[in-house]
Scaffold this active site. Structure first.
Site, PDB file in Angstrom:
ATOM      1  N   GLU A 175     -12.104  12.075  19.838  1.00  0.00           N
ATOM      2  CA  GLU A 175     -12.581  10.807  19.919  1.00  0.00           C
ATOM      3  C   GLU A 175     -13.812  10.281  19.037  1.00  0.00           C
ATOM      4  OE1 GLU A 175     -10.814   8.916  21.807  1.00  0.00           O
ATOM      5  OE2 GLU A 175      -9.497  10.633  22.670  1.00  0.00           O
ATOM      6  N   GLU A 196      -5.827   6.864  13.804  1.00  0.00           N
ATOM      7  CA  GLU A 196      -5.602   8.276  14.281  1.00  0.00           C
ATOM      8  C   GLU A 196      -5.852   9.322  13.066  1.00  0.00           C
ATOM      9  OE1 GLU A 196      -4.994   9.182  17.428  1.00  0.00           O
ATOM     10  OE2 GLU A 196      -4.143  11.404  17.258  1.00  0.00           O
TER      11      GLU A 196
END
Lengths: 505, 505
Positions: free
Chosen positions: B270, B299
């Site tokens: 994250e 991502e």
């Protein structure tokens, strides 16, 4: 509940619900800003809040809203409508008319001025320099006078500002109420000064570990009936209650490891506010009726819990043993009676938010007298420090050495909140009257409280007051609850009874 | 930066800023819902979020917006405008055209369906009963096919859905990329199966106290360059990153006291996302350019940190001693090399989110193959369980005993997120290519990382990628960063190098 079948009412509710959703978002963002928002988050947050405000304002002030309100006004008196419907239309009408009376340019200008004035007030207070703040306050007062003109008033410009916080209240009424309050408060204070009783307040000022204070406070809050599945408790620099929905009500507290009252008292106080919000009938959710009847009524709930229950001997008969676990070494040789005395110590002090129950109202009366004179043009901003200090001398017998501990201590005027202060004292007086009625209903109140039972109080308050939200005007609601209009004698009798017992007079 | 002098651009920016402010409010409310909102708060929250959504949608889809975009389109090519201005107009145009192509009724209907489908999916997964979910999924697929028609497509309906997550990507391009990826992944997996090396994964599964895991993870997150004055780290059921402004970026994690990777790996992952958001040029704040170039690019940042850095021997040469403090008794007889082996264990498994770096992409390819066939009408919803299990057998050699551990495991299809899955694998491949370039730039990367220095990586990524936000299309950005278009060979070489070393092939 609200009539959801009438066509115009349905339209009004759709609009009202959307307006409320936007303001609920503002409320969560405001709470986040004071609790968890990272420091630099303020950059984006200010914009988000302002866009939500402007979006809601534009939506509300369209001609469409005015037409809908007008259409409903004549219809809503019919038998298929309830007090709730009528209250919603009445409140919407009042708010709508106020909003459209103020030119958009004026609102924007004032909001920017208030924001700059608040920043300047912080600076002035830190530097103990009233003259830095004075020019901003002059502009604020000027604009509030202009606002009163835009809104229109009968007797005093101050009336129309007061009305925004306490519907139905006027300067003249307040002057009556406060003159009586001032007189008996000064008499009470004089008797306390002459008393030989000196509570040992040191025992509040020993070390109480933060975590344990929080645990203890949480237990008290829970026992009062706060529903943690519909609320939270967090920490912030200044304690507050924030509600976005009766099922999402959040209180905050502040901890001073060397002073117990900071955390515990503010938890009880804020829970008083929170129980009001959680107790509002769910059928009023997403409308402006999901709010307290007035600022004063809201404050009556926090004060009733904080002072009438939370500082009572009965309360501590149950809780003192539990408190001993928070600071066992320091409280080992103290009993609950000494502790209650310490919690109820009365002594003139400079800072309003730290004042005891007796002197608190003198702080408020002083502010009321100054702010009404400012708004009505009787005194000027430059006179404030002198007037303030003279009144402090006269009412409390002490004079601040600096304006920071004097006329610069509160944020309210910097925000333009003229008319707000009196509601604190009205809250105390509503509380006395409501508490008196509660005791009639429960002659065994003290015994119950001493057994740790508090839920019956919450239930009674919810049933008599909370569930209605903003449906009734404060003057009607106090009659519904107690059978008579606001009567200062209840607070006078309460002071006499409680402090007469403590200080032997 | 953005041209704030041109009159039409100023108008567009005013609108765009307001739209962003509303969506920033949604983002904070969404974060609050997953972290601190009391259970029953959901009643009001759903309304607030929906009103914010509808308010923004109405504001955006007015004819005024279309006119402004059209006016600017021809102007923005001029030399007084920058890539940022052009990107803003391009993105606004794309989003505007998509929004107005979809009838309001369709959007509302879909949103309600997705909400019901998500509830039903949870039920079906809990009860392991695909047939409960199937009728909802059929409707979802039907509406997504209709959506593709409304939006218009050239070759396949699936293309236009994919485009929403990965601008410029098509089914045909993906098929090429994924066919190569599948082939060498299967080869790699075969070699690993035949290897004698068996990492001791038990050491990840001993007791690590929650508080200490959090402390350790926080230190790692900080060392990566996450700015806690412009962000937070909290806990939630499913880890996520939420950004309302480059100066307010929040990550969440989840803790399993008996499995270290849950908290640590998700924190690193994250933070990869969060550094992207915090690194965006502040001049792009309050516009839709303050976002990643695409889902795949976003991502790539989380994967680069999680796998290329966070699971590397160099990283653990520095951090392993510090980790020992988290569970001293359990890690006493372990060294950093054994630990790195355990972190990089490869073994076919049923659940995508728990898959290792090698098998992960097979989970994605399986989903891609199924979802494109569904959207293009090649297979039907009722075929999913069989197709799923056959492909699991073929690619991973294992078959789930229940649909809950099979085709019911992910929420994406229930929400209608068709075209989302492939971006996970694209992220892995972008990451490999970017990491390759990073290593060329820093031949001493491992030595620096082994000394605990990670900030140079953040700085490089910010400079090459983050600061631009959504200014460049992913296909252009990958060329700007690495000099060539997305090339699957980098991921192939990475797998060979890393896992060849671990498993001796």
């Amino acid at each position: 509940m609200l009539n959801t079948k009438n066509k115009a009412m349905k339209k009004l509710l759709k609009l009202e619900n959307e307006l409320h959703d936007l303001s609920a978002a503002k409320s969560v963002l405001g709470w986040d800003q004071e609790t968890y928002m990272p420091e630099r988050g303020i950059d984006g947050r200010a914009y988000s809040l302002s866009t939500l405000e402007v979006t809601g304002h534009k939506k509300f002030t369209r001609k469409y809203t005015g037409k809908l309100i007008k259409e409903l006004e004549s219809v809503v008196i019919g038998p298929e409508f309830s007090d709730y419907d009528r209250a919603l239309v009445r409140n919407l009408k009042r708010d709508y008319e106020q909003k459209i009376k103020l030119p958009a340019k004026f609102v924007k200008e004032f909001s920017e001025l208030a924001s700059r004035a608040t920043e300047t007030w912080k600076k002035a207070r830190n530097e103990n320099n009233f003259s830095v703040f004075a020019p901003y306050l002059e502009k604020i007062v000027g604009m509030k006078r202009k606002e009163a003109k835009y809104l229109g008033y009968q007797q005093f410009p101050y009336d129309v500002l007061l009305e925004q916080y306490e519907p139905g209240m006027t300067q003249a009424k307040l002057e009556n109420i406060f003159s009586e309050l001032k007189q008996y408060t000064l008499e009470t204070l004089e008797k306390i000064k002459q008393s030989n009783v000196k509570p040992k307040t040191e025992l509040l000022k020993v070390h109480y570990p933060a975590e344990k204070q929080l645990d203890f406070s949480r237990k008290v809050v829970e026992s009062m009936g706060f529903d943690f599945s519909a609320g939270r408790m967090d920490q912030s620099a200044h304690p507050f209650t924030s509600s976005s929905h009766p099922n999402d009500v959040r209180i905050t507290t502040r901890i001073d490891e060397n002073y117990l009252s900071t955390c515990l008292t503010s938890c009880i106080h804020e829970t008083g506010h929170a129980l009001y919000e959680q107790g509002i009938d769910i059928g009023l959710a997403r409308t402006r009726l999901a709010d307290g009847a007035s600022y004063g009524f809201h404050e009556s709930q926090s004060r009733l819990w904080e002072n009438y229950i939370g500082k009572s001997p009965a309360f501590w008969r149950f809780w003192f043993d539990k408190l001993k676990g928070v600071s066992p070494e320091n409280l080992a040789n103290v009993n609950d009676e000494e502790f209650v005395l310490a919690m109820n110590d009365v002594a003139p002090s400079l800072i309003r938010t730290e004042a005891d129950e007796v002197t608190y109202n003198l702080h408020i009366i002083l502010r009321f007298e100054i702010e009404k004179d400012l708004i009505n043009g009787e005194i000027e901003v430059k006179d404030i420090p002198t007037v303030w200090n003279n009144k402090m001398k006269e009412y409390l017998g002490i004079v601040p050495e600096s304006d920071s501990a004097g006329c610069l201590q509160d944020i309210h005027w910097a925000c333009g909140d003229f008319g707000y202060f009196p509601t604190y004292s009205l809250g105390n007086m509503y509380a006395a009257q409501i508490y008196h009625r509660l005791c009639e209903e429960y002659p065994d109140l003290d015994e119950k409280v001493a057994r740790g039972d508090l839920l019956f109080i919450r239930k009674w308050l919810a049933d008599k007051i909370h569930k209605y939200g903003k449906t009734y005007q404060p003057e009607d609601l106090i009659k519904m609850v107690t059978g008579e209009e606001l009567n200062p004698k209840y607070f006078r009798e309460y002071l006499k009874r409680k402090f007469g017992k403590i200080y032997n007079f």
